[in-house]
Design a protein around this motif. Structure first.
Motif, PDB file in Angstrom:
ATOM      1  N   ALA A   1      39.928  -1.383  91.089  1.00  0.00           N
ATOM      2  CA  ALA A   1      41.093  -1.043  91.928  1.00  0.00           C
ATOM      3  C   ALA A   1      42.289  -1.921  91.561  1.00  0.00           C
ATOM      4  N   ASP A   2      42.014  -3.193  91.255  1.00  0.00           N
ATOM      5  CA  ASP A   2      43.108  -4.134  90.978  1.00  0.00           C
ATOM      6  C   ASP A   2      43.726  -3.945  89.597  1.00  0.00           C
ATOM      7  N   THR A   3      42.924  -3.501  88.625  1.00  0.00           N
ATOM      8  CA  THR A   3      43.442  -3.529  87.251  1.00  0.00           C
ATOM      9  C   THR A   3      43.830  -2.159  86.690  1.00  0.00           C
TER      10      THR A   3
ATOM     11  N   ARG B   1      50.448 -10.918  76.335  1.00  0.00           N
ATOM     12  CA  ARG B   1      51.895 -10.951  76.591  1.00  0.00           C
ATOM     13  C   ARG B   1      52.115 -10.693  78.076  1.00  0.00           C
ATOM     14  N   ASP B   2      52.629 -11.665  78.784  1.00  0.00           N
ATOM     15  CA  ASP B   2      52.964 -11.520  80.190  1.00  0.00           C
ATOM     16  C   ASP B   2      51.868 -10.762  80.969  1.00  0.00           C
ATOM     17  N   PRO B   3      50.632 -11.277  80.929  1.00  0.00           N
ATOM     18  CA  PRO B   3      49.523 -10.502  81.507  1.00  0.00           C
ATOM     19  C   PRO B   3      49.494 -10.537  83.032  1.00  0.00           C
ATOM     20  N   ILE B   4      48.886  -9.517  83.641  1.00  0.00           N
ATOM     21  CA  ILE B   4      48.542  -9.663  85.047  1.00  0.00           C
ATOM     22  C   ILE B   4      47.233 -10.455  85.063  1.00  0.00           C
ATOM     23  N   ARG B   5      47.029 -11.236  86.102  1.00  0.00           N
ATOM     24  CA  ARG B   5      45.811 -12.038  86.178  1.00  0.00           C
ATOM     25  C   ARG B   5      45.011 -11.576  87.385  1.00  0.00           C
ATOM     26  N   VAL B   6      43.762 -11.231  87.157  1.00  0.00           N
ATOM     27  CA  VAL B   6      42.915 -10.778  88.257  1.00  0.00           C
ATOM     28  C   VAL B   6      41.668 -11.643  88.282  1.00  0.00           C
ATOM     29  N   GLU B   7      41.366 -12.167  89.440  1.00  0.00           N
ATOM     30  CA  GLU B   7      40.207 -13.044  89.547  1.00  0.00           C
ATOM     31  C   GLU B   7      39.247 -12.464  90.576  1.00  0.00           C
ATOM     32  N   ILE B   8      38.015 -12.255  90.174  1.00  0.00           N
ATOM     33  CA  ILE B   8      37.013 -11.755  91.122  1.00  0.00           C
ATOM     34  C   ILE B   8      36.093 -12.923  91.438  1.00  0.00           C
ATOM     35  N   ALA B   9      36.166 -13.386  92.663  1.00  0.00           N
ATOM     36  CA  ALA B   9      35.395 -14.561  93.063  1.00  0.00           C
ATOM     37  C   ALA B   9      33.922 -14.311  92.831  1.00  0.00           C
TER      38      ALA B   9
ATOM     39  N   GLY C   1      50.330  -0.031  80.976  1.00  0.00           N
ATOM     40  CA  GLY C   1      50.520  -0.695  79.684  1.00  0.00           C
ATOM     41  C   GLY C   1      50.539  -2.211  79.726  1.00  0.00           C
ATOM     42  N   LYS C   2      50.235  -2.804  80.898  1.00  0.00           N
ATOM     43  CA  LYS C   2      50.257  -4.270  80.997  1.00  0.00           C
ATOM     44  C   LYS C   2      49.063  -4.892  80.267  1.00  0.00           C
ATOM     45  N   ASP C   3      49.220  -6.140  79.831  1.00  0.00           N
ATOM     46  CA  ASP C   3      48.088  -6.934  79.349  1.00  0.00           C
ATOM     47  C   ASP C   3      47.354  -7.506  80.556  1.00  0.00           C
ATOM     48  N   LEU C   4      46.101  -7.923  80.336  1.00  0.00           N
ATOM     49  CA  LEU C   4      45.288  -8.367  81.475  1.00  0.00           C
ATOM     50  C   LEU C   4      44.476  -9.607  81.137  1.00  0.00           C
ATOM     51  N   LEU C   5      44.485 -10.548  82.060  1.00  0.00           N
ATOM     52  CA  LEU C   5      43.590 -11.694  81.992  1.00  0.00           C
ATOM     53  C   LEU C   5      42.644 -11.554  83.180  1.00  0.00           C
ATOM     54  N   GLY C   6      41.376 -11.259  82.911  1.00  0.00           N
ATOM     55  CA  GLY C   6      40.408 -11.018  83.997  1.00  0.00           C
ATOM     56  C   GLY C   6      39.403 -12.142  84.080  1.00  0.00           C
TER      57      GLY C   6
END
Ligand code: AMP
Length: 410
Positions: free
Chosen positions: A32-34, A205-213, A41-46
């Motif tokens: 849902a978050d990513t 490049r300018d990634p969104i960051r999503v962290e799943i505890a 088209g965003k980059d992602l740091l998961g």
């Protein structure tokens, strides 16, 4: 928490149908978050581990983009690359990609060590939309130009922390250097040590960051116990524990390949259906071991850390650490093999005097005291003189919750 749907995330109709066939009804939190950001088209740091649903999270947007572009890849060219640290994980990702692309005309090629290089080259002769691979073999085929990355638009690096642990950093840098600068990239890692953060920096490049505890979600569902005993008492304790049928699907971890073989042969001699999985096993042997374990034909899988990484088998009743891992971090990965998909699980560790330091480190890192079963350890200065035989407390069942007569290690 409000629940969203796959339709609301903006996925196309062929993907929605594939999700329905696969019986994925609601997106997991990471999906849902990513997915909307990746579709944009965003980059992602998961920061997430296996079990979170991350594979579908990165796969669905890639499939949607590739299908929309309708490009036929040239021979030896691929449009997307997904890198995994182990062959098993690569094969698992491949399975998900195939299931989710069932209604699309996309070609997937798996490029991993331990399998026929010739067949992989033959497959690349027709070009690929997606290559799923492990770094070594991918580099190997790049070198001979039987795999060309100049047209890649999508790149995923999965389990980056483990990639670095396994010494793949040089190969990864070579692969990344061959990618075009204009691309979408995702990096996933269960942990974020400095080297992974620096790799992410150079890759994204300018990634969104999503962290799943992770710890808060999984720790309470896994009951953790430790037996203090001499190394020489471990085999008989394991055999005695396996007399209990509640231990129905069990992974036993050893520190070394040799140790794994030894434990497997002891169990086999005792008439227990068992397979071992480690780095010296061939790819077909590993796959057979996993198949047998999944189907229930083998009750026990003896594994080393590297071989077990990323294995996704549901219904594992018990994880037994025949040896404690060298690194505290691996303990969390190991016990995470049980209690998957919301089920409860039990983790039991055997700790000999030489392993007590690492046990303390594990407890400190988790901020959690593992329950001691049987005898508490003697003070460090007083090592046990003879192996402790599996006593009454040690033979206690691990499924009758609430009455195990245990003491806390605290
Ligand atoms: P992963 O973290 O990608 O390894 O996925 C962990 C497990 O969850 C796999 O067995 C997937 O098949 C399953 N899974 C992933 N997404 C969903 C979903 N939305 N609904 C149900 N199961 C899922």
């Amino acid at each position: 928490m409000t629940q969203t749907t796959f339709t609301a995330l903006g996925l196309s109709e062929p993907l929605l149908r594939a999700l329905e066939t696969r019986k994925f009804e609601t997106p997991t939190p990471i999906q849902a978050d990513t997915i909307p950001a990746l579709l944009a088209g965003k980059d992602l740091l998961g920061v997430a581990q296996t079990g979170s649903g991350k594979t579908a999270a990165f796969t669905l947007p890639i499939l949607q983009h590739l299908a929309a572009q309708q490009i036929r890849p040239a021979p030896f060219v691929t449009r997307a690359v997904i890198l995994a640290p182990t062959r098993e994980l690569a094969l698992q990702i491949d399975e998900t990609v195939r299931a989710l692309s069932i209604n699309l005309r996309l070609r997937t090629v798996v490029i991993i060590g331990g399998a026929s290089r010739f067949k992989q080259v033959e497959a690349m002769r027709r070009g690929a939309d997606i290559v799923i691979g492990t770094p070594g073999r991918v580099c190997d085929l790049m070198q001979t130009r039987e795999l060309q990355l100049g047209a890649v638009t999508h790149f995923v690096l999965d389990e980056a922390d483990r990639m670095l642990d396994l010494g793949f950093i040089k190969d990864i840098r070579r692969i990344v250097a061959a990618l075009p600068p204009r691309r979408q990239s995702c990096l996933f890692s269960a942990t974020m040590p400095a080297e992974v953060a620096s790799l992410a920096n150079s890759l994204l490049r300018d990634p969104i960051r999503v962290e799943i505890a992770r710890k808060e979600e999984t720790a309470p569902k896994i009951e953790q116990f430790v037996h203090h005993l001499a190394q020489s008492g471990k085999q008989s304790l394991l055999l005695s524990m396996l007399q209990d049928e509640a231990l129905s699907r069990v992974i036993v971890f050893t520190r070394t390949k040799h140790g794994a073989n030894k434990v497997a042969s002891v169990l086999e001699n005792a008439g227990i259906q068992v397979n071992a999985i480690h780095g010296n096993k061939s790819q077909p042997q590993r796959e057979k071991a996993l198949r047998d374990f999944r189907s229930g034909r083998a009750r026990v899988l003896v594994a080393t850390d590297i071989a077990a990484r990323g294995i996704d088998v549901t219904g594992i009743s018990h994880v037994i650490n025949f040896d404690l891992p060298v690194e505290a971090e691996s303990y969390v990965h190991r016990i995470g093999r049980t209690a998957r998909a919301g089920a409860a699980g039990i983790a039991i560790s055997f700790c000999d005097p030489s392993e007590r330091a690492v046990l303390r480190q594990i407890e400190r890192q988790m901020n959690y005291s593992i329950t001691v079963v049987g005898d508490a350890p003697p003070p460090m200065s007083q090592q046990p003189k003879r192996p402790s035989a599996p006593g009454q407390a040690q033979r206690r069942r691990y499924n009758d919750r609430g009455n195990r007569g245990m003491r806390s290690a605290a």
